[in-house]
Design a protein around this motif. Structure first.
Motif, PDB file in Angstrom:
ATOM      1  N   LYS A 161      -0.243   1.127  -5.979  1.00  0.00           N
ATOM      2  CA  LYS A 161       0.713   0.051  -5.718  1.00  0.00           C
ATOM      3  C   LYS A 161       1.923   0.590  -4.965  1.00  0.00           C
ATOM      4  O   LYS A 161       2.415  -0.049  -4.017  1.00  0.00           O
ATOM      5  CB  LYS A 161       1.145  -0.587  -7.040  1.00  0.00           C
ATOM      6  N   TYR A 162       2.400   1.753  -5.360  1.00  0.00           N
ATOM      7  CA  TYR A 162       3.558   2.349  -4.700  1.00  0.00           C
ATOM      8  C   TYR A 162       3.252   2.662  -3.232  1.00  0.00           C
ATOM      9  O   TYR A 162       4.041   2.343  -2.330  1.00  0.00           O
ATOM     10  CB  TYR A 162       3.981   3.619  -5.428  1.00  0.00           C
ATOM     11  N   ILE A 163       2.097   3.281  -2.974  1.00  0.00           N
ATOM     12  CA  ILE A 163       1.764   3.681  -1.610  1.00  0.00           C
ATOM     13  C   ILE A 163       1.531   2.462  -0.718  1.00  0.00           C
ATOM     14  O   ILE A 163       2.047   2.384   0.404  1.00  0.00           O
ATOM     15  CB  ILE A 163       0.516   4.592  -1.606  1.00  0.00           C
ATOM     16  N   LEU A 164       0.766   1.494  -1.216  1.00  0.00           N
ATOM     17  CA  LEU A 164       0.369   0.363  -0.382  1.00  0.00           C
ATOM     18  C   LEU A 164       1.479  -0.677  -0.223  1.00  0.00           C
ATOM     19  O   LEU A 164       1.533  -1.354   0.810  1.00  0.00           O
ATOM     20  CB  LEU A 164      -0.872  -0.303  -0.973  1.00  0.00           C
ATOM     21  N   ASP A 165       2.334  -0.799  -1.207  1.00  0.00           N
ATOM     22  CA  ASP A 165       3.338  -1.860  -1.171  1.00  0.00           C
ATOM     23  C   ASP A 165       4.749  -1.296  -0.997  1.00  0.00           C
ATOM     24  O   ASP A 165       5.409  -1.553   0.020  1.00  0.00           O
ATOM     25  CB  ASP A 165       3.261  -2.691  -2.456  1.00  0.00           C
ATOM     26  N   THR A 166       5.195  -0.502  -1.947  1.00  0.00           N
ATOM     27  CA  THR A 166       6.563   0.005  -1.890  1.00  0.00           C
ATOM     28  C   THR A 166       6.783   0.916  -0.690  1.00  0.00           C
ATOM     29  O   THR A 166       7.797   0.808   0.009  1.00  0.00           O
ATOM     30  CB  THR A 166       6.897   0.768  -3.192  1.00  0.00           C
ATOM     31  N   ALA A 167       5.839   1.842  -0.442  1.00  0.00           N
ATOM     32  CA  ALA A 167       5.973   2.769   0.681  1.00  0.00           C
ATOM     33  C   ALA A 167       5.534   2.159   2.009  1.00  0.00           C
ATOM     34  O   ALA A 167       5.577   2.844   3.044  1.00  0.00           O
ATOM     35  CB  ALA A 167       5.163   4.040   0.409  1.00  0.00           C
ATOM     36  N   LYS A 168       5.102   0.894   1.990  1.00  0.00           N
ATOM     37  CA  LYS A 168       4.727   0.157   3.207  1.00  0.00           C
ATOM     38  C   LYS A 168       3.572   0.815   3.979  1.00  0.00           C
ATOM     39  O   LYS A 168       3.484   0.695   5.199  1.00  0.00           O
ATOM     40  CB  LYS A 168       5.938   0.009   4.142  1.00  0.00           C
ATOM     41  N   VAL A 223      -4.931   0.937  14.691  1.00  0.00           N
ATOM     42  CA  VAL A 223      -3.508   0.589  14.636  1.00  0.00           C
ATOM     43  C   VAL A 223      -2.698   1.596  13.826  1.00  0.00           C
ATOM     44  O   VAL A 223      -1.478   1.462  13.714  1.00  0.00           O
ATOM     45  CB  VAL A 223      -3.324  -0.824  14.028  1.00  0.00           C
ATOM     46  N   MET A 224      -3.381   2.595  13.251  1.00  0.00           N
ATOM     47  CA  MET A 224      -2.678   3.619  12.492  1.00  0.00           C
ATOM     48  C   MET A 224      -2.151   4.708  13.410  1.00  0.00           C
ATOM     49  O   MET A 224      -2.624   4.879  14.531  1.00  0.00           O
ATOM     50  CB  MET A 224      -3.622   4.262  11.457  1.00  0.00           C
ATOM     51  N   SER A 225      -1.167   5.439  12.921  1.00  0.00           N
ATOM     52  CA  SER A 225      -0.655   6.597  13.644  1.00  0.00           C
ATOM     53  C   SER A 225      -0.307   7.673  12.631  1.00  0.00           C
ATOM     54  O   SER A 225      -0.196   7.407  11.426  1.00  0.00           O
ATOM     55  CB  SER A 225       0.582   6.218  14.469  1.00  0.00           C
ATOM     56  N   MET A 226      -0.134   8.890  13.110  1.00  0.00           N
ATOM     57  CA  MET A 226       0.237   9.983  12.226  1.00  0.00           C
ATOM     58  C   MET A 226       1.616   9.766  11.619  1.00  0.00           C
ATOM     59  O   MET A 226       1.909  10.291  10.536  1.00  0.00           O
ATOM     60  CB  MET A 226       0.206  11.300  12.995  1.00  0.00           C
ATOM     61  N   ASP A 227       2.440   8.972  12.283  1.00  0.00           N
ATOM     62  CA  ASP A 227       3.763   8.676  11.726  1.00  0.00           C
ATOM     63  C   ASP A 227       3.639   7.931  10.400  1.00  0.00           C
ATOM     64  O   ASP A 227       4.463   8.125   9.488  1.00  0.00           O
ATOM     65  CB  ASP A 227       4.590   7.850  12.714  1.00  0.00           C
ATOM     66  N   ASP A 228       2.634   7.061  10.295  1.00  0.00           N
ATOM     67  CA  ASP A 228       2.415   6.339   9.042  1.00  0.00           C
ATOM     68  C   ASP A 228       2.085   7.307   7.913  1.00  0.00           C
ATOM     69  O   ASP A 228       2.563   7.151   6.776  1.00  0.00           O
ATOM     70  CB  ASP A 228       1.285   5.326   9.210  1.00  0.00           C
ATOM     71  N   ILE A 229       1.250   8.293   8.202  1.00  0.00           N
ATOM     72  CA  ILE A 229       0.885   9.282   7.185  1.00  0.00           C
ATOM     73  C   ILE A 229       2.067  10.162   6.834  1.00  0.00           C
ATOM     74  O   ILE A 229       2.334  10.448   5.661  1.00  0.00           O
ATOM     75  CB  ILE A 229      -0.311  10.122   7.672  1.00  0.00           C
ATOM     76  N   TYR A 230       2.803  10.596   7.854  1.00  0.00           N
ATOM     77  CA  TYR A 230       3.970  11.444   7.595  1.00  0.00           C
ATOM     78  C   TYR A 230       5.043  10.685   6.812  1.00  0.00           C
ATOM     79  O   TYR A 230       5.791  11.283   6.022  1.00  0.00           O
ATOM     80  CB  TYR A 230       4.552  11.943   8.914  1.00  0.00           C
ATOM     81  N   ARG A 231       5.144   9.366   7.051  1.00  0.00           N
ATOM     82  CA  ARG A 231       6.149   8.576   6.344  1.00  0.00           C
ATOM     83  C   ARG A 231       5.850   8.554   4.839  1.00  0.00           C
ATOM     84  O   ARG A 231       6.763   8.646   4.014  1.00  0.00           O
ATOM     85  CB  ARG A 231       6.186   7.153   6.899  1.00  0.00           C
ATOM     86  N   VAL A 232       4.588   8.392   4.484  1.00  0.00           N
ATOM     87  CA  VAL A 232       4.212   8.425   3.067  1.00  0.00           C
ATOM     88  C   VAL A 232       4.259   9.850   2.539  1.00  0.00           C
ATOM     89  O   VAL A 232       4.722  10.096   1.414  1.00  0.00           O
ATOM     90  CB  VAL A 232       2.797   7.826   2.881  1.00  0.00           C
ATOM     91  N   GLY A 233       3.764  10.790   3.356  1.00  0.00           N
ATOM     92  CA  GLY A 233       3.749  12.187   2.941  1.00  0.00           C
ATOM     93  C   GLY A 233       2.345  12.665   2.641  1.00  0.00           C
ATOM     94  O   GLY A 233       1.625  12.021   1.865  1.00  0.00           O
ATOM     95  N   THR A 234       1.955  13.762   3.272  1.00  0.00           N
ATOM     96  CA  THR A 234       0.611  14.308   3.024  1.00  0.00           C
ATOM     97  C   THR A 234       0.471  14.773   1.578  1.00  0.00           C
ATOM     98  O   THR A 234      -0.612  14.643   0.981  1.00  0.00           O
ATOM     99  CB  THR A 234       0.340  15.489   3.976  1.00  0.00           C
ATOM    100  N   PHE A 235       1.535  15.301   1.005  1.00  0.00           N
ATOM    101  CA  PHE A 235       1.474  15.717  -0.399  1.00  0.00           C
ATOM    102  C   PHE A 235       1.267  14.514  -1.311  1.00  0.00           C
ATOM    103  O   PHE A 235       0.525  14.586  -2.303  1.00  0.00           O
ATOM    104  CB  PHE A 235       2.760  16.452  -0.788  1.00  0.00           C
ATOM    105  N   THR A 236       1.914  13.394  -0.993  1.00  0.00           N
ATOM    106  CA  THR A 236       1.745  12.174  -1.793  1.00  0.00           C
ATOM    107  C   THR A 236       0.301  11.700  -1.754  1.00  0.00           C
ATOM    108  O   THR A 236      -0.284  11.335  -2.795  1.00  0.00           O
ATOM    109  CB  THR A 236       2.672  11.068  -1.279  1.00  0.00           C
TER     110      THR A 236
END
Length: 402
Positions: A60-67, A248-261
């Motif tokens: 829920k946090y990743i998909l909603d809160t972290a956008k 429509v994805m980009s590496m910025d989306d992954i970096y925004r959430v965080g690879t560790f997350t």
């Protein structure tokens, strides 16, 4: 097929949005340990509840809160990670040695595992899509209807003949969920339909698994099942993701959430499957079912505290009816009376042997209930104080990080 056999495929179906595979053959005899377990069964129960709740809140946090609005990619990532981990465990440990007893051939894999994997993928995709629209509390309420969907699927696929008495027993679950749905403030139809689709796909998958395990040759625990299903599901989800979310994805989306997350999220999802194996092995599938009811209740409170999801009194009333109907359907009136009697005897013996400890337990339970009620109702009746408290905790954590 008897009602007991049908129920065995339902007992672990508490979280269709997660890669937990309740594929335990009821005919398997549990190995008798040579010595006592290293941990008390309560440790395994608490571990499973913690991991199961963490995965749901994490998603829920990743998909909603972290956008990070890419649920198919997230599901694919979970399955790829699970594939890698099960292959690693199969080659370097003995945890998955029981897979060698399964008569798995290429033909069986294509005719049995792949179709089940398709419905598993669909249930995961729909389940994760739901987090974009509905609250965790409302999702858990809707999931209470999973046993109803499984029962109807067994009748529809001809696995068991229709039984009107059983249908009457589960009617309370449906009534309770309907009442809870009427009381939902943030009701979103597309999210509701996604959750219904996930429940239906999960029910069909469970019935197909039950038919596969009707043969004594297929003795697979959830981890061995994940070993076989994860690669097929990862490929199928990956193909869907390739044509839907990946463009429509980009590496910025992954970096925004965080690879560790993302790594921690996949690790929690995989450890959840491992904890199911230990929980069933050390206790029983019945304990897993009752633990699931407790977990759902705790998740509703956690959703109210962490995400400030509103829960009305009408919802609470309906959900209580649904949970009561679920317990009655799982156990039956005679079993409920038997377990209540045993529980009263154990509680009386505990009080006689350790009166001080029992008082501490009662005080802790009362304190915990009061804390949950205050924390859950605080955002509604004292929003300013609640916001100050949350922001204060956030500042403390930020100061520690820096």
């Amino acid at each position: 097929m008897s009602d007991e056999k049908v129920r065995s495929s339902v007992e672990a179906a508490r979280d269709p949005a997660q890669p937990v595979l309740p594929t335990v053959n009821p005919n398997i005899e549990k190995p008798q340990p040579a010595q006592e377990a290293a941990f008390h069964p309560a440790v395994y129960i608490a571990t499973w509840i913690t991991l199961s709740s963490s995965v749901i809140v994490f998603n829920k946090y990743i998909l909603d809160t972290a956008k990070f609005h890419y649920p198919i990619f997230l599901t694919t990532w979970h399955l790829v990670f699970a594939t890698f981990m099960t292959q690693f465990l199969a080659r370097f440990t003995t945890i998955l040695d029981s897979r060698k007893k399964v008569p798995m051939t290429g033909r069986v894999y294509l005719r049995a595992i792949v179709p089940i994997g398709i419905f598993f993928s669909l249930s995961l995709i729909c389940g994760n899509q739901t987090y974009l629209y509905l609250s965790v509390a409302f999702i858990q309420m809707l999931k209470a209807t999973t046993p109803v969907a499984v029962l109807l699927a067994t009748w529809g696929l001809g696995v068991a003949p229709p039984n009107m008495k059983t249908l009457g027993n589960i009617s309370f679950i449906v009534i309770g969920v309907v009442i809870a749905s009427l009381g939902e403030i943030k009701f979103v139809m597309i999210g509701f339909l996604f959750q219904c689709g996930g429940i239906v796909f999960e029910a069909i998958r469970l019935v197909m698994v039950q038919r596969l395990l009707s043969s004594a040759e297929f003795k697979m625990d959830p981890l061995v099942s994940l070993y076989y299903y994860a690669p097929a599901c990862a490929i199928m989800n990956g193909v869907v993701c390739l044509f839907t979310e990946l463009p429509v994805m980009s590496m910025d989306d992954i970096y925004r959430v965080g690879t560790f997350t993302l790594l921690a999220n996949a690790t929690c999802a995989f450890l959840l499957n491992v904890s199911v194996v230990f929980l069933i092995g050390k206790t029983s599938s019945l304990v897993l079912t009752l633990s699931g009811v407790l977990k759902d209740i705790l998740l509703v409170f956690a959703s109210m505290m962490l995400f400030k999801d509103p829960v009305t009194l009408l919802q609470a009333f309906g959900y209580t009816i649904a949970l009561g109907g679920l317990i009655y359907y799982k156990l039956g009136a005679d079993k409920i009376k038997e377990y209540l009697g045993q529980g009263n005897m154990k509680w009386a013996e505990f009080g006689a042997q350790r009166p001080a400890a029992r008082k501490i337990v009662i005080f802790g339970l009362v304190l915990g209930v009061m804390f949950l009620m205050v924390a859950a109702l605080g955002p509604r009746f004292a929003p300013e104080s609640s916001d100050k408290l949350v922001s204060g905790i956030g500042k403390m954590l930020h100061e520690k990080d820096t």
